[in-house]
Design a protein around this motif. Structure first.
Motif, PDB file in Angstrom:
ATOM      1  N   ILE A   9       0.862  -1.176   0.000  1.00 23.77           N
ATOM      2  CA  ILE A   9       0.000   0.000   0.000  1.00 23.77           C
ATOM      3  C   ILE A   9       0.902   1.229   0.000  1.00 23.77           C
ATOM      4  O   ILE A   9       1.932   1.248   0.677  1.00 23.77           O
ATOM      5  N   THR A  10       0.547   2.212  -0.802  1.00 23.98           N
ATOM      6  CA  THR A  10       1.334   3.440  -0.933  1.00 23.98           C
ATOM      7  C   THR A  10       0.435   4.630  -0.649  1.00 23.98           C
ATOM      8  O   THR A  10      -0.647   4.736  -1.217  1.00 23.98           O
ATOM      9  N   ALA A  11       0.906   5.510   0.234  1.00 27.10           N
ATOM     10  CA  ALA A  11       0.167   6.728   0.561  1.00 27.10           C
ATOM     11  C   ALA A  11       1.084   7.926   0.340  1.00 27.10           C
ATOM     12  O   ALA A  11       2.268   7.882   0.663  1.00 27.10           O
ATOM     13  N   THR A  12       0.539   8.991  -0.214  1.00 25.97           N
ATOM     14  CA  THR A  12       1.301  10.198  -0.511  1.00 25.97           C
ATOM     15  C   THR A  12       0.874  11.310   0.435  1.00 25.97           C
ATOM     16  O   THR A  12      -0.320  11.534   0.643  1.00 25.97           O
ATOM     17  N   PHE A  13       1.871  12.016   0.991  1.00 25.77           N
ATOM     18  CA  PHE A  13       1.635  13.075   1.972  1.00 25.77           C
ATOM     19  C   PHE A  13       2.319  14.366   1.548  1.00 25.77           C
ATOM     20  O   PHE A  13       3.350  14.338   0.878  1.00 25.77           O
ATOM     21  N   GLU A  14       1.764  15.472   1.994  1.00 27.53           N
ATOM     22  CA  GLU A  14       2.335  16.780   1.669  1.00 27.53           C
ATOM     23  C   GLU A  14       3.533  17.107   2.552  1.00 27.53           C
ATOM     24  O   GLU A  14       4.441  17.816   2.125  1.00 27.53           O
ATOM     25  N   THR A  15       3.559  16.582   3.780  1.00 26.34           N
ATOM     26  CA  THR A  15       4.645  16.912   4.703  1.00 26.34           C
ATOM     27  C   THR A  15       5.269  15.656   5.300  1.00 26.34           C
ATOM     28  O   THR A  15       4.628  14.611   5.409  1.00 26.34           O
ATOM     29  N   ARG A  16       6.517  15.779   5.703  1.00 23.02           N
ATOM     30  CA  ARG A  16       7.207  14.677   6.387  1.00 23.02           C
ATOM     31  C   ARG A  16       6.528  14.398   7.727  1.00 23.02           C
ATOM     32  O   ARG A  16       6.427  13.254   8.153  1.00 23.02           O
ATOM     33  N   GLU A  17       6.063  15.436   8.375  1.00 25.27           N
ATOM     34  CA  GLU A  17       5.376  15.278   9.658  1.00 25.27           C
ATOM     35  C   GLU A  17       4.149  14.364   9.511  1.00 25.27           C
ATOM     36  O   GLU A  17       3.939  13.456  10.317  1.00 25.27           O
ATOM     37  N   ALA A  18       3.348  14.563   8.480  1.00 24.34           N
ATOM     38  CA  ALA A  18       2.170  13.726   8.250  1.00 24.34           C
ATOM     39  C   ALA A  18       2.587  12.295   7.910  1.00 24.34           C
ATOM     40  O   ALA A  18       1.948  11.336   8.359  1.00 24.34           O
ATOM     41  N   ALA A  19       3.650  12.129   7.135  1.00 29.33           N
ATOM     42  CA  ALA A  19       4.149  10.795   6.795  1.00 29.33           C
ATOM     43  C   ALA A  19       4.611  10.060   8.050  1.00 29.33           C
ATOM     44  O   ALA A  19       4.316   8.873   8.233  1.00 29.33           O
ATOM     45  N   ASP A  20       5.323  10.748   8.924  1.00 27.16           N
ATOM     46  CA  ASP A  20       5.776  10.144  10.172  1.00 27.16           C
ATOM     47  C   ASP A  20       4.593   9.735  11.047  1.00 27.16           C
ATOM     48  O   ASP A  20       4.610   8.665  11.668  1.00 27.16           O
ATOM     49  N   LEU A  21       3.564  10.562  11.100  1.00 29.72           N
ATOM     50  CA  LEU A  21       2.363  10.231  11.865  1.00 29.72           C
ATOM     51  C   LEU A  21       1.699   8.977  11.290  1.00 29.72           C
ATOM     52  O   LEU A  21       1.269   8.088  12.037  1.00 29.72           O
ATOM     53  N   PRO A  52       6.216  23.295   4.522  1.00 31.12           N
ATOM     54  CA  PRO A  52       6.925  23.231   5.804  1.00 31.12           C
ATOM     55  C   PRO A  52       6.010  22.713   6.910  1.00 31.12           C
ATOM     56  O   PRO A  52       4.817  22.985   6.924  1.00 31.12           O
ATOM     57  N   SER A  53       6.611  21.945   7.835  1.00 25.14           N
ATOM     58  CA  SER A  53       5.888  21.452   9.003  1.00 25.14           C
ATOM     59  C   SER A  53       6.893  20.990  10.036  1.00 25.14           C
ATOM     60  O   SER A  53       8.064  20.794   9.721  1.00 25.14           O
ATOM     61  N   GLY A  54       6.436  20.778  11.243  1.00 25.25           N
ATOM     62  CA  GLY A  54       7.296  20.245  12.293  1.00 25.25           C
ATOM     63  C   GLY A  54       8.599  20.999  12.404  1.00 25.25           C
ATOM     64  O   GLY A  54       8.627  22.205  12.548  1.00 25.25           O
ATOM     65  N   GLY A  55       9.723  20.267  12.303  1.00 30.16           N
ATOM     66  CA  GLY A  55      11.047  20.865  12.430  1.00 30.16           C
ATOM     67  C   GLY A  55      11.412  21.791  11.289  1.00 30.16           C
ATOM     68  O   GLY A  55      12.368  22.549  11.378  1.00 30.16           O
ATOM     69  N   ASP A  56      10.662  21.737  10.182  1.00 30.40           N
ATOM     70  CA  ASP A  56      10.926  22.625   9.055  1.00 30.40           C
ATOM     71  C   ASP A  56      10.367  24.019   9.294  1.00 30.40           C
ATOM     72  O   ASP A  56      10.727  24.963   8.621  1.00 30.40           O
ATOM     73  N   ALA A  57       9.436  24.126  10.231  1.00 32.37           N
ATOM     74  CA  ALA A  57       8.822  25.421  10.524  1.00 32.37           C
ATOM     75  C   ALA A  57       9.751  26.208  11.447  1.00 32.37           C
ATOM     76  O   ALA A  57      10.407  25.661  12.309  1.00 32.37           O
ATOM     77  N   SER A  58       9.795  27.484  11.269  1.00 27.68           N
ATOM     78  CA  SER A  58      10.625  28.379  12.065  1.00 27.68           C
ATOM     79  C   SER A  58       9.735  29.290  12.892  1.00 27.68           C
ATOM     80  O   SER A  58       8.599  29.572  12.517  1.00 27.68           O
ATOM     81  N   HIS A  59      10.254  29.749  13.994  1.00 25.35           N
ATOM     82  CA  HIS A  59       9.475  30.662  14.828  1.00 25.35           C
ATOM     83  C   HIS A  59       9.491  32.087  14.281  1.00 25.35           C
ATOM     84  O   HIS A  59       8.663  32.898  14.651  1.00 25.35           O
ATOM     85  N   ASP A  60      10.437  32.381  13.393  1.00 31.93           N
ATOM     86  CA  ASP A  60      10.578  33.742  12.897  1.00 31.93           C
ATOM     87  C   ASP A  60       9.581  34.086  11.790  1.00 31.93           C
ATOM     88  O   ASP A  60       8.729  34.935  11.959  1.00 31.93           O
ATOM     89  N   ASP A  61       9.701  33.432  10.659  1.00 35.94           N
ATOM     90  CA  ASP A  61       8.854  33.803   9.525  1.00 35.94           C
ATOM     91  C   ASP A  61       8.050  32.629   8.960  1.00 35.94           C
ATOM     92  O   ASP A  61       7.549  32.688   7.861  1.00 35.94           O
ATOM     93  N   GLY A  62       7.953  31.533   9.696  1.00 33.24           N
ATOM     94  CA  GLY A  62       7.094  30.442   9.275  1.00 33.24           C
ATOM     95  C   GLY A  62       7.773  29.228   8.687  1.00 33.24           C
ATOM     96  O   GLY A  62       7.219  28.156   8.713  1.00 33.24           O
TER      97      GLY A  62
END
Length: 102
Positions: A9-21, A52-62
């Motif tokens: 089974i193959t599932a495609t995700f927009e973010t690594r965070e969603a894939a990890d979940l 961007p999601s999870g560790g890819d997100a920054s506190h400064d500009d997103g």
């Protein structure tokens, strides 16, 4: 006689965070062994996802500028054919954009 045939089974995700979940759902809710699961880029480019999601997100500009956002992420799992419907629902609940099996 039990059906013990295997399906990938193959599932495609927009973010690594969603894939990890999704991987955690497969392991914890469905008892799929981690050796039967892989994560890869959906394209030939190195990527952390399409957004961007999870560790890819920054506190400064997103978002971080050093995270390669070159495309979607795929989660593949070798599962018993009898599990396809339940796992498809679980992957969709985890945010899969597309799910297919072969």
């Amino acid at each position: 006689m039990a059906d013990d045939s295997k399906t990938t089974i193959t599932a495609t995700f927009e973010t690594r965070e969603a894939a990890d979940l999704a991987v955690e759902h497969l392991v914890q809710q469905h008892g799929i062994s981690r050796v039967d699961i892989s994560i890869r880029s959906a394209t030939d480019r190195n990527t952390a996802g399409a957004a961007p999601s999870g560790g890819d997100a920054s506190h400064d500009d997103g978002f971080r500028r050093d995270a390669p956002l070159e495309g979607e992420i795929e989660v593949l799992a070798d599962i018993a054919s009898s599990q396809v419907a339940a796992i498809r629902r679980s992957l969709e609940d985890a945010g899969a954009l597309r799910v297919s099996s072969r």
